[in-house]
Design an enzyme around this catalytic site. Structure first.
Site, PDB file in Angstrom:
ATOM      1  N   ALA A  19      71.802  33.908 -87.800  1.00  0.00           N
ATOM      2  CA  ALA A  19      71.566  35.280 -87.326  1.00  0.00           C
ATOM      3  C   ALA A  19      72.532  36.232 -88.014  1.00  0.00           C
ATOM      4  O   ALA A  19      73.685  35.881 -88.304  1.00  0.00           O
ATOM      5  CB  ALA A  19      71.730  35.373 -85.817  1.00  0.00           C
TER       6      ALA A  19
ATOM      7  N   GLU B 123      63.161  24.870 -87.357  1.00  0.00           N
ATOM      8  CA  GLU B 123      62.008  25.356 -86.591  1.00  0.00           C
ATOM      9  C   GLU B 123      62.105  26.861 -86.509  1.00  0.00           C
ATOM     10  O   GLU B 123      63.205  27.407 -86.357  1.00  0.00           O
ATOM     11  CB  GLU B 123      62.032  24.794 -85.161  1.00  0.00           C
ATOM     12  CG  GLU B 123      61.585  23.366 -85.065  1.00  0.00           C
ATOM     13  CD  GLU B 123      62.359  22.597 -84.008  1.00  0.00           C
ATOM     14  OE1 GLU B 123      63.180  23.198 -83.304  1.00  0.00           O
ATOM     15  OE2 GLU B 123      62.146  21.386 -83.922  1.00  0.00           O
TER      16      GLU B 123
ATOM     17  N   ASN C 245      57.953  35.058 -86.432  1.00  0.00           N
ATOM     18  CA  ASN C 245      59.212  35.544 -87.012  1.00  0.00           C
ATOM     19  C   ASN C 245      59.095  35.664 -88.533  1.00  0.00           C
ATOM     20  O   ASN C 245      59.598  34.834 -89.298  1.00  0.00           O
ATOM     21  CB  ASN C 245      60.363  34.607 -86.606  1.00  0.00           C
ATOM     22  CG  ASN C 245      61.728  35.201 -86.906  1.00  0.00           C
ATOM     23  OD1 ASN C 245      61.839  36.185 -87.659  1.00  0.00           O
ATOM     24  ND2 ASN C 245      62.765  34.623 -86.335  1.00  0.00           N
TER      25      ASN C 245
ATOM     26  N   TYR D 157      63.132  31.678 -95.376  1.00  0.00           N
ATOM     27  CA  TYR D 157      63.069  30.232 -95.602  1.00  0.00           C
ATOM     28  C   TYR D 157      62.188  29.891 -96.811  1.00  0.00           C
ATOM     29  O   TYR D 157      62.539  29.019 -97.610  1.00  0.00           O
ATOM     30  CB  TYR D 157      62.561  29.521 -94.342  1.00  0.00           C
ATOM     31  CG  TYR D 157      63.457  29.735 -93.138  1.00  0.00           C
ATOM     32  CD1 TYR D 157      64.842  29.779 -93.275  1.00  0.00           C
ATOM     33  CD2 TYR D 157      62.931  29.909 -91.864  1.00  0.00           C
ATOM     34  CE1 TYR D 157      65.672  29.995 -92.181  1.00  0.00           C
ATOM     35  CE2 TYR D 157      63.752  30.120 -90.762  1.00  0.00           C
ATOM     36  CZ  TYR D 157      65.120  30.169 -90.931  1.00  0.00           C
ATOM     37  OH  TYR D 157      65.942  30.377 -89.850  1.00  0.00           O
TER      38      TYR D 157
HETATM   39  C1  LIG Z   1      66.306  36.170 -90.400  1.00  0.00           C
HETATM   40  C2  LIG Z   1      67.614  36.882 -90.703  1.00  0.00           C
HETATM   41  C3  LIG Z   1      68.782  35.917 -90.489  1.00  0.00           C
HETATM   42  C4  LIG Z   1      67.602  37.347 -92.173  1.00  0.00           C
HETATM   43  O1  LIG Z   1      68.871  37.880 -92.473  1.00  0.00           O
HETATM   44  P1  LIG Z   1      69.072  39.012 -93.599  1.00  0.00           P
HETATM   45  O2  LIG Z   1      70.528  39.083 -93.885  1.00  0.00           O
HETATM   46  O3  LIG Z   1      68.413  40.263 -93.188  1.00  0.00           O
HETATM   47  O4  LIG Z   1      68.273  38.380 -94.814  1.00  0.00           O
HETATM   48  P2  LIG Z   1      68.501  38.670 -96.387  1.00  0.00           P
HETATM   49  O5  LIG Z   1      68.908  40.094 -96.573  1.00  0.00           O
HETATM   50  O6  LIG Z   1      69.395  37.623 -96.923  1.00  0.00           O
HETATM   51  O7  LIG Z   1      67.034  38.478 -96.937  1.00  0.00           O
HETATM   52  C5  LIG Z   1      66.672  37.354 -97.720  1.00  0.00           C
HETATM   53  C6  LIG Z   1      65.164  37.275 -97.749  1.00  0.00           C
HETATM   54  O8  LIG Z   1      64.668  37.097 -96.429  1.00  0.00           O
HETATM   55  C7  LIG Z   1      63.411  37.782 -96.294  1.00  0.00           C
HETATM   56  N1  LIG Z   1      63.545  38.844 -95.281  1.00  0.00           N
HETATM   57  C8  LIG Z   1      64.657  39.186 -94.613  1.00  0.00           C
HETATM   58  N2  LIG Z   1      64.377  40.169 -93.723  1.00  0.00           N
HETATM   59  C9  LIG Z   1      63.055  40.437 -93.858  1.00  0.00           C
HETATM   60  C10 LIG Z   1      62.167  41.342 -93.202  1.00  0.00           C
HETATM   61  N3  LIG Z   1      62.610  42.179 -92.238  1.00  0.00           N
HETATM   62  N4  LIG Z   1      60.878  41.333 -93.574  1.00  0.00           N
HETATM   63  C11 LIG Z   1      60.422  40.503 -94.515  1.00  0.00           C
HETATM   64  N5  LIG Z   1      61.219  39.612 -95.195  1.00  0.00           N
HETATM   65  C12 LIG Z   1      62.510  39.588 -94.851  1.00  0.00           C
HETATM   66  C13 LIG Z   1      63.103  38.338 -97.658  1.00  0.00           C
HETATM   67  O9  LIG Z   1      62.400  37.355 -98.366  1.00  0.00           O
HETATM   68  C14 LIG Z   1      64.481  38.508 -98.242  1.00  0.00           C
HETATM   69  O10 LIG Z   1      64.477  38.504 -99.650  1.00  0.00           O
HETATM   70  P3  LIG Z   1      64.354  39.923-100.435  1.00  0.00           P
HETATM   71  O11 LIG Z   1      65.485  40.758 -99.936  1.00  0.00           O
HETATM   72  O12 LIG Z   1      64.468  39.510-101.881  1.00  0.00           O
HETATM   73  O13 LIG Z   1      63.022  40.492-100.044  1.00  0.00           O
HETATM   74  C15 LIG Z   1      67.782  38.158 -89.805  1.00  0.00           C
HETATM   75  O14 LIG Z   1      66.603  38.926 -89.878  1.00  0.00           O
HETATM   76  C16 LIG Z   1      68.086  37.841 -88.353  1.00  0.00           C
HETATM   77  O15 LIG Z   1      69.245  37.668 -87.972  1.00  0.00           O
HETATM   78  N6  LIG Z   1      67.025  37.777 -87.525  1.00  0.00           N
HETATM   79  C17 LIG Z   1      67.200  37.494 -86.089  1.00  0.00           C
HETATM   80  C18 LIG Z   1      67.602  36.065 -85.860  1.00  0.00           C
HETATM   81  C19 LIG Z   1      66.556  35.085 -86.389  1.00  0.00           C
HETATM   82  O16 LIG Z   1      65.355  35.297 -86.263  1.00  0.00           O
HETATM   83  N7  LIG Z   1      67.053  33.992 -86.977  1.00  0.00           N
HETATM   84  C20 LIG Z   1      66.205  32.936 -87.487  1.00  0.00           C
HETATM   85  C21 LIG Z   1      65.872  31.991 -86.411  1.00  0.00           C
HETATM   86  S1  LIG Z   1      64.755  30.716 -86.962  1.00  0.00           S
END
Ligand SMILES: CC(C)(COP(=O)(O)OP(=O)(O)OC[C@H]1O[C@@H](n2cnc3c(N)ncnc32)[C@H](O)[C@@H]1OP(=O)(O)O)[C@@H](O)C(=O)NCCC(=O)NCCS
Length: 158
Positions: A73, A106, A111, A118
């Site tokens: 997260a 998972e 999401n 992933y």
């Molecule tokens: C999922 C999560 C950890 C991603 O973190 P983040 O720091 O925003 O991700 P990054 O900036 O490293 O993004 C890497 C890639 O993820 C994908 N991505 C991240 N956020 C995205 C969004 N809002 N929509 C679509 N793709 C997304 C893209 O492929 C992105 O690559 P790009 O920037 O070249 O397009 C964050 O959204 C989060 O904390 N979500 C809530 C918790 C959660 O759902 N955790 C996963 C549980 S299974």
């Protein structure tokens, strides 16, 4: 652009990790579950920090030759800056170091940000658990990434 530091989580990080957890999930881990994971020998827990503030974290587990991503997260205001990818890559590195040949996770089927992260990191869909999540009830998509090396005990080239 900010510089983010990645380092293993410490017990003093638990409150900030818990705040991010609460802001990120409809059914968050309790503060106590996070504390137990951070202090467990079996779990690798990593924090991303900016100027000493925890802005993201991840937790993974390796047993025999299988790794599992337990949690990842990023604080809402720090998303879309590459941190999630950085944290995930670090966990994959640690799974490989600890001997994993494949890493599983998972994810809620709705999401899209996490699923996209992933897929970008090389995971593919391996299965589905029906109605696995609550609030709201939803399927879990099981994903896997095969690791090329792992902790290779093959000494055939020695
Ligand atoms: C999922 C999560 C950890 C991603 O973190 P983040 O720091 O925003 O991700 P990054 O900036 O490293 O993004 C890497 C890639 O993820 C994908 N991505 C991240 N956020 C995205 C969004 N809002 N929509 C679509 N793709 C997304 C893209 O492929 C992105 O690559 P790009 O920037 O070249 O397009 C964050 O959204 C989060 O904390 N979500 C809530 C918790 C959660 O759902 N955790 C996963 C549980 S299974």
């Amino acid at each position: 652009m900010s510089e983010f530091l990645l380092r293993p989580s410490r017990t003093c990080d638990v409150d900030e990790m818990s705040d991010i957890e609460q802001a990120s999930f409809s059914v968050p881990w309790s503060r106590e579950s996070i504390r137990q994971a951070v202090t467990s020998d079996k779990v690798y827990s990593v924090c991303a920090l900016e100027n000493g503030k925890v802005v993201g974290y991840g937790m993974s587990l390796t047993a025999a030759d299988e790794g599992e991503i337990l949690n990842v997260a990023v604080s809402p205001e720090y998303r879309r800056r590459g941190l999630g990818e950085k944290i995930l890559s670090d966990m994959l590195r640690m799974c490989a170091e600890r001997g994993a040949r494949a890493v599983y996770l998972e994810v809620r089927e709705s999401n899209a940000p996490a699923a996209s992260l992933y897929v970008k990191t090389g995971f593919t869909v391996a299965g589905r658990r029906k109605n696995y999540y609550k609030y709201p009830t939803e399927d879990a998509v099981i994903m896997v990434k095969l690791l090329p090396g792992g902790d290779d005990n093959d000494n055939s080239c020695d």
